[in-house]
Scaffold this motif. Sequence first.
Motif, PDB file in Angstrom:
ATOM      1  N   LEU A  71       0.827  -1.211   0.000  1.00 16.02           N
ATOM      2  CA  LEU A  71       0.000   0.000   0.000  1.00 16.02           C
ATOM      3  C   LEU A  71       0.859   1.259   0.000  1.00 16.02           C
ATOM      4  O   LEU A  71       0.516   2.256  -0.644  1.00 16.02           O
ATOM      5  CB  LEU A  71      -0.962  -0.008   1.186  1.00 16.02           C
ATOM      6  N   ASP A  72       1.990   1.215   0.676  1.00 12.25           N
ATOM      7  CA  ASP A  72       2.922   2.346   0.675  1.00 12.25           C
ATOM      8  C   ASP A  72       3.478   2.569  -0.728  1.00 12.25           C
ATOM      9  O   ASP A  72       3.565   3.701  -1.203  1.00 12.25           O
ATOM     10  CB  ASP A  72       4.038   2.104   1.683  1.00 12.25           C
ATOM     11  N   GLN A  73       3.839   1.474  -1.399  1.00 14.33           N
ATOM     12  CA  GLN A  73       4.364   1.586  -2.765  1.00 14.33           C
ATOM     13  C   GLN A  73       3.290   2.116  -3.719  1.00 14.33           C
ATOM     14  O   GLN A  73       3.586   2.939  -4.592  1.00 14.33           O
ATOM     15  CB  GLN A  73       4.901   0.239  -3.247  1.00 14.33           C
ATOM     16  N   LEU A  74       2.057   1.636  -3.570  1.00 12.81           N
ATOM     17  CA  LEU A  74       0.967   2.138  -4.407  1.00 12.81           C
ATOM     18  C   LEU A  74       0.807   3.647  -4.238  1.00 12.81           C
ATOM     19  O   LEU A  74       0.619   4.379  -5.213  1.00 12.81           O
ATOM     20  CB  LEU A  74      -0.347   1.440  -4.069  1.00 12.81           C
ATOM     21  N   LYS A  99     -10.498  -7.841  -8.820  1.00 11.02           N
ATOM     22  CA  LYS A  99     -10.489  -9.103  -8.072  1.00 11.02           C
ATOM     23  C   LYS A  99      -9.426  -9.085  -6.976  1.00 11.02           C
ATOM     24  O   LYS A  99      -9.694  -9.437  -5.829  1.00 11.02           O
ATOM     25  CB  LYS A  99     -10.250 -10.285  -9.012  1.00 11.02           C
ATOM     26  N   VAL A 100      -8.224  -8.677  -7.339  1.00  5.39           N
ATOM     27  CA  VAL A 100      -7.134  -8.642  -6.358  1.00  5.39           C
ATOM     28  C   VAL A 100      -7.458  -7.654  -5.238  1.00  5.39           C
ATOM     29  O   VAL A 100      -7.231  -7.939  -4.056  1.00  5.39           O
ATOM     30  CB  VAL A 100      -5.798  -8.290  -7.053  1.00  5.39           C
ATOM     31  N   SER A 104      -7.985  -8.749  -1.453  1.00  7.39           N
ATOM     32  CA  SER A 104      -7.055  -8.185  -0.475  1.00  7.39           C
ATOM     33  C   SER A 104      -7.797  -7.525   0.680  1.00  7.39           C
ATOM     34  O   SER A 104      -7.419  -7.676   1.844  1.00  7.39           O
ATOM     35  CB  SER A 104      -6.122  -7.173  -1.152  1.00  7.39           C
ATOM     36  N   TYR A 105      -8.873  -6.788   0.378  1.00  8.75           N
ATOM     37  CA  TYR A 105      -9.661  -6.180   1.453  1.00  8.75           C
ATOM     38  C   TYR A 105     -10.402  -7.239   2.253  1.00  8.75           C
ATOM     39  O   TYR A 105     -10.509  -7.149   3.475  1.00  8.75           O
ATOM     40  CB  TYR A 105     -10.654  -5.151   0.901  1.00  8.75           C
ATOM     41  N   LEU A 106     -10.903  -8.249   1.574  1.00  7.47           N
ATOM     42  CA  LEU A 106     -11.652  -9.302   2.248  1.00  7.47           C
ATOM     43  C   LEU A 106     -10.772 -10.076   3.219  1.00  7.47           C
ATOM     44  O   LEU A 106     -11.156 -10.330   4.353  1.00  7.47           O
ATOM     45  CB  LEU A 106     -12.264 -10.255   1.219  1.00  7.47           C
ATOM     46  N   TYR A 107      -9.576 -10.454   2.774  1.00 13.98           N
ATOM     47  CA  TYR A 107      -8.695 -11.297   3.587  1.00 13.98           C
ATOM     48  C   TYR A 107      -7.643 -10.507   4.354  1.00 13.98           C
ATOM     49  O   TYR A 107      -6.865 -11.078   5.099  1.00 13.98           O
ATOM     50  CB  TYR A 107      -8.029 -12.350   2.708  1.00 13.98           C
ATOM     51  N   GLY A 112      -3.101 -11.798  -5.111  1.00 13.51           N
ATOM     52  CA  GLY A 112      -2.454 -11.702  -6.405  1.00 13.51           C
ATOM     53  C   GLY A 112      -1.528 -12.884  -6.592  1.00 13.51           C
ATOM     54  O   GLY A 112      -0.333 -12.730  -6.795  1.00 13.51           O
ATOM     55  N   ASN A 113      -2.091 -14.055  -6.452  1.00 15.39           N
ATOM     56  CA  ASN A 113      -1.289 -15.273  -6.520  1.00 15.39           C
ATOM     57  C   ASN A 113      -1.247 -15.859  -7.923  1.00 15.39           C
ATOM     58  O   ASN A 113      -1.060 -17.036  -8.105  1.00 15.39           O
ATOM     59  CB  ASN A 113      -1.842 -16.308  -5.529  1.00 15.39           C
TER      60      ASN A 113
END
Length: 144
Positions: A71-74, A99-100, A104-107, A112-113
């Motif tokens: 998130l910092d990189q984004l 989707k990613v 990501s928010y859900l889990y 992004g596997n």
Amino acid sequence: VNGRAALIGDAAGYVTKCSGEGIYFAAKSGRMCAEVIAQRSRGGTRMLEDYDLYEYCRQFDDKYGATYLVLDQLQKVFYTSDAARESFVELCEEEYVQKVTFDSYLYKKVQGNDPIGDLKLGIKTFQSLWKNNFSKPEPMRELA
């Protein structure tokens, strides 16, 4: 950690930069800290030292450090200029990004596997950043 005091939640800086979300991480960090205190104090029969509380920090960082790093990189890539923000908006139209992001928010962990999907997204990101930084802006779309 300072002496036998540890910060949790927002006070510890556990707020996600891109979304400002922090309730989940505040609750999770509080619980993780309490569990470490209960364990390291042997149910309240032993006085804690600062190194005991550093265990809580280590556990939190091990579990969520990658999320905060991404998130910092984004934020550093996409929140620095209008052109970068335009790229971010373009990329959000991609089904893979949606989707990613949802997963990501859900889990509460970076998803992004799919290495091929990640590679394609990386290429699209570079192309979008290049286009929006070095090309003449497209005309504004009219809303219907």
